[in-house]
Design a protein around this motif. Structure first.
Motif, PDB file in Angstrom:
ATOM      1  N   PRO A 149       1.041  -1.479   0.208  1.00  0.00           N
ATOM      2  CA  PRO A 149       0.230  -0.541   0.202  1.00  0.00           C
ATOM      3  C   PRO A 149       0.809   1.239   0.007  1.00  0.00           C
ATOM      4  N   SER A 150       1.698   1.171   0.770  1.00  0.00           N
ATOM      5  CA  SER A 150       2.628   2.803   1.190  1.00  0.00           C
ATOM      6  C   SER A 150       3.473   3.134  -0.224  1.00  0.00           C
ATOM      7  N   GLY A 151       3.785   1.873  -0.635  1.00  0.00           N
ATOM      8  CA  GLY A 151       4.084   1.908  -2.051  1.00  0.00           C
ATOM      9  C   GLY A 151       4.205   2.111  -3.155  1.00  0.00           C
ATOM     10  N   LEU A 152       2.806   2.153  -3.060  1.00  0.00           N
ATOM     11  CA  LEU A 152       2.004   2.477  -4.300  1.00  0.00           C
ATOM     12  C   LEU A 152       1.002   3.143  -4.355  1.00  0.00           C
ATOM     13  N   ASN A 176       3.097  10.568  -6.827  1.00  0.00           N
ATOM     14  CA  ASN A 176       3.967  11.537  -7.206  1.00  0.00           C
ATOM     15  C   ASN A 176       4.012  11.108  -9.470  1.00  0.00           C
ATOM     16  N   LYS A 177       3.200   9.959  -9.726  1.00  0.00           N
ATOM     17  CA  LYS A 177       3.457  10.042 -10.840  1.00  0.00           C
ATOM     18  C   LYS A 177       2.429  11.663 -11.301  1.00  0.00           C
ATOM     19  N   SER A 178       1.256  11.186 -10.939  1.00  0.00           N
ATOM     20  CA  SER A 178       0.075  11.875 -10.689  1.00  0.00           C
ATOM     21  C   SER A 178       0.341  13.541 -11.142  1.00  0.00           C
ATOM     22  N   LYS A 179       1.356  13.611  -9.822  1.00  0.00           N
ATOM     23  CA  LYS A 179       1.517  14.971  -9.761  1.00  0.00           C
ATOM     24  C   LYS A 179       2.325  15.672 -11.117  1.00  0.00           C
ATOM     25  N   ASN A 180       3.204  14.833 -11.845  1.00  0.00           N
ATOM     26  CA  ASN A 180       3.839  14.696 -13.179  1.00  0.00           C
ATOM     27  C   ASN A 180       2.592  15.134 -13.926  1.00  0.00           C
ATOM     28  N   LEU A 181       1.301  14.169 -13.975  1.00  0.00           N
ATOM     29  CA  LEU A 181       0.725  14.314 -15.363  1.00  0.00           C
ATOM     30  C   LEU A 181       0.321  15.362 -15.198  1.00  0.00           C
ATOM     31  N   THR A 182      -0.582  16.127 -13.936  1.00  0.00           N
ATOM     32  CA  THR A 182      -1.059  16.878 -13.582  1.00  0.00           C
ATOM     33  C   THR A 182      -0.564  18.390 -14.243  1.00  0.00           C
TER      34      THR A 182
END
Length: 618
Positions: free
Chosen positions: A564-567, A573-579
């Motif tokens: 859970p924590s790693g996911l 982090n990936k969603s921040k890059n997509l935004t």
């Protein structure tokens, strides 16, 4: 005529939700029951005509989506599978509507409740009569929405909020898989229409039936995505009966039955389906054995019976799965509504440990639950005997799934055991409820009892009535209706075991608890505590190698970072890059749309570059 089947529940829901206050509670109840009675009679007539004449009906209302790449009509297809589902949905919905007029009589929001029930019925009818996957998906999402509204009907209760959100989120997994499968079907076949896809489904990619199976696993609460189903008991009891008997949870099984041509194209997916179904049947039965809440016992039995249906589909006996679905709808609705009668009389008490002796004050409810439990256990010549026991007998004819067959037999034994446990604790053992509850409890009124009488008759006769009409003339393989004795003997052994334990517990209560293994009981009541098993074996293995390790380092150091924590960290982090790609400028979005359209046309016509440029710019 068919239009009336769809129109009446939709009209009823819109009328009650918009103008229910002006109509009043009594008027809303009368309108709802009359509408459901009309469409139930129409659906029974349709069932008789389609089964007898062995005909299909296609009703087309016009073009819905018409473009170069996708053509979809607003049309409905009624065959033996669809009309069987339409009939059972309407019959159960009618009886639940009638039952609810009395059960919800003291609730100030009864009008909203009846409107939600009608809307639930409408979306389920859309789902089972659609002629293409896109239209089916609308009904699929509609029943999910209505389940959220009905589970969370008493929205002031925090547990109801949590249960509704949990049901919605877990079903998102199955919904996402269904969306992906629909996209792949369109890419591979160029159409979403059943009549186009099924005849050419013999050479289909493996991913499509796998995604369809995962969608069914989420909606029908199979092992892994089953946790939302017991928590759905937070809604009113009529909601539980409708969800478990005829609407939401049966949608996944219906999807597999309807997509049988696609599943038959992949033998490996069929084997996976058998494994999932047999494991779910056993898993849910063992957990139901250790439950004390009367509604959760019946809820886990639903999960187990759905496992039997999926098991049957994996064996390619799709018609038998549909047959068991119809029989199960009758006795499961009977069990839930009879349990609601008991709960209602005991001032909303649901713990079987606080019941007992109710056979004195509620002999009719005892009879109803006894009939439903015997049908569930597969007692001879009741509805469950004609479908579930036949499935188990047929499963032993296929050697490569013999272990799954033994799991099904074990689940049958446990089903008979916990069915009698429910009866003995609620009605036969000495009274554990406060004196006020037991003294005030009485049999429900005629409005509640009448649907229970009808369901009792159906639970006794449905297996005999529908055995030839549904099984004979439907999907392969050919089924021999000669019953054998192995599943029947196992069911009877489970029932006899339950009776023996009841006798022991009645005359020597301490002796009964002396032989109860606490570890096994806690293991079952915690829904197979897998984390303790992994700790025991993995950590002992690590220690045997000479490494120093603790539960804390194992949990937080390994499982949490890989799980859970790693996911969560990775996704955030990936969603921040997509935004950062969302600039808010129109010309950026226009360029992206043109580029994606260009790439799509190049991929679909890789050698026609001249035509591509002409088509793009003109």
């Amino acid at each position: 005529m068919f239009t009336l089947i769809l129109f009446f529940p939709f009209f009823n829901s819109v009328l009650l939700l918009l103008f229910g206050r002006k109509i009043g509670i009594k008027g809303s109840n009368i309108i709802s029951c009359i509408n459901m009675l009309v469409i139930t009679l129409i659906s029974v007539i349709f069932f008789y005509e389609i089964i007898i004449t062995e005909s299909n009906i296609t009703v087309k209302y016009g073009e819905w989506i018409n473009c170069v790449l996708l053509n979809t009509n607003l049309s409905f297809f009624i065959d033996q599978i669809s009309i069987s589902m339409v009939m059972i949905v309407n019959i159960i919905s009618l009886l639940v509507h009638v039952y609810s007029t009395s059960y919800m009589s003291g609730d100030p929001h009864t009008i909203r409740f009846m409107g939600y029930l009608s809307l639930f019925t409408f979306f389920m009818l859309i789902l089972v009569t659609s002629q293409n996957y896109l239209q089916l998906f609308i009904g699929w999402e509609g029943v999910g929405l209505c389940s959220y509204l009905l589970i969370n009907f008493w929205y002031s209760r925090i547990q109801a909020n949590k249960a509704a959100i949990k049901a919605m989120l877990i079903n998102r997994v199955g919904d996402a898989c269904l969306i992906a499968s629909i996209i792949l079907i369109w890419i591979n076949f160029g159409s979403l229409n059943f009549m186009v896809v099924f005849p050419i489904a013999d050479k289909i990619p493996l991913l499509i039936p796998l995604l369809l199976l995962l969608g069914a696993v989420g909606k029908s609460a199979q092992i892994g995505l089953h946790t939302w189903l017991p928590d759905a008991m937070e809604g009113p009891t009529p909601v539980s009966a409708l969800i478990h008997a005829a609407t939401m949870v049966t949608a996944g099984v219906y999807l597999i039955i309807r997509s049988s041509s696609i599943f038959e194209g992949s033998s490996s997916i069929l084997i996976i389906t058998v494994i999932i179904g047999s494991l779910t049947a056993l898993f849910a039965a063992t957990v139901g054995l250790a439950q004390n809440d009367i509604k959760k016992i019946i809820a886990y039995s639903t999960c187990s019976q759905l496992g039997f249906m999926v098991f049957s589909c994996g064996l390619s006996y799709y018609s038998l799965a549909l047959f068991h679905l119809i029989n199960h709808a009758f006795f499961k609705a009977l069990l839930f509504l009879a349990a609601g009668s008991v709960i209602h009389s005991l001032l909303d008490e649901q713990d079987t440990r606080k019941m007992g002796g109710n056979i004195i004050s509620q002999p009719l409810s005892y009879s109803f639950i006894l009939i439903g439990s015997l049908a569930l256990a597969g007692f001879p010549f009741l509805s469950g005997y004609y479908s579930k026991d036949l499935l188990l007998e047929l499963s032993f004819q296929q050697y490569y799934i013999i272990y799954a067959s033994w799991l099904g037999l074990l689940a049958t034994f446990i089903t008979a055991f916990y069915s009698f446990k429910l009866i003995s604790r609620t009605f036969l053992l000495f009274n554990n409820s406060p004196y006020y509850y037991w003294h005030k409890s009485k049999e429900s009124n005629s409005i509640i009892v009448t649907p229970l009488i009808i369901l009792s008759i159906c639970s006794i006769l449905s297996g005999f009535i529908f055995s030839y009409s549904i099984i004979e003339d439907m999907i392969h393989p050919i089924i021999n209706l000669e019953f054998k004795m192995a599943p029947l003997i196992v069911s009877l052994i489970g029932t006899i075991t339950g009776i023996m334990l009841f006798i022991i517990s009645k005359y020597s209560w301490k002796l009964f608890f002396k032989f109860r293994i606490n570890f096994l009981y806690q293991f079952l009541i915690s829904a197979w505590d897998f984390d303790k098993i992994t700790h025991k074996f993995i950590i002992s293995f690590v220690l045997s190698k000479g490494y120093r390790v603790t539960f804390k380092t194992f949990d937080t150091g390994i499982l949490e970072k890989l799980g859970p924590s790693g996911l969560i960290y990775l996704i955030s982090n990936k969603s921040k890059n997509l935004t950062s790609l969302q600039t808010g400028y129109l010309f950026n979005y226009a360029i992206l749309i043109i580029l994606c359209s260009s790439l799509f046309i190049v991929m679909t016509n890789p050698f026609d570059f001249g035509g591509f440029y002409i088509h793009l710019f003109f």
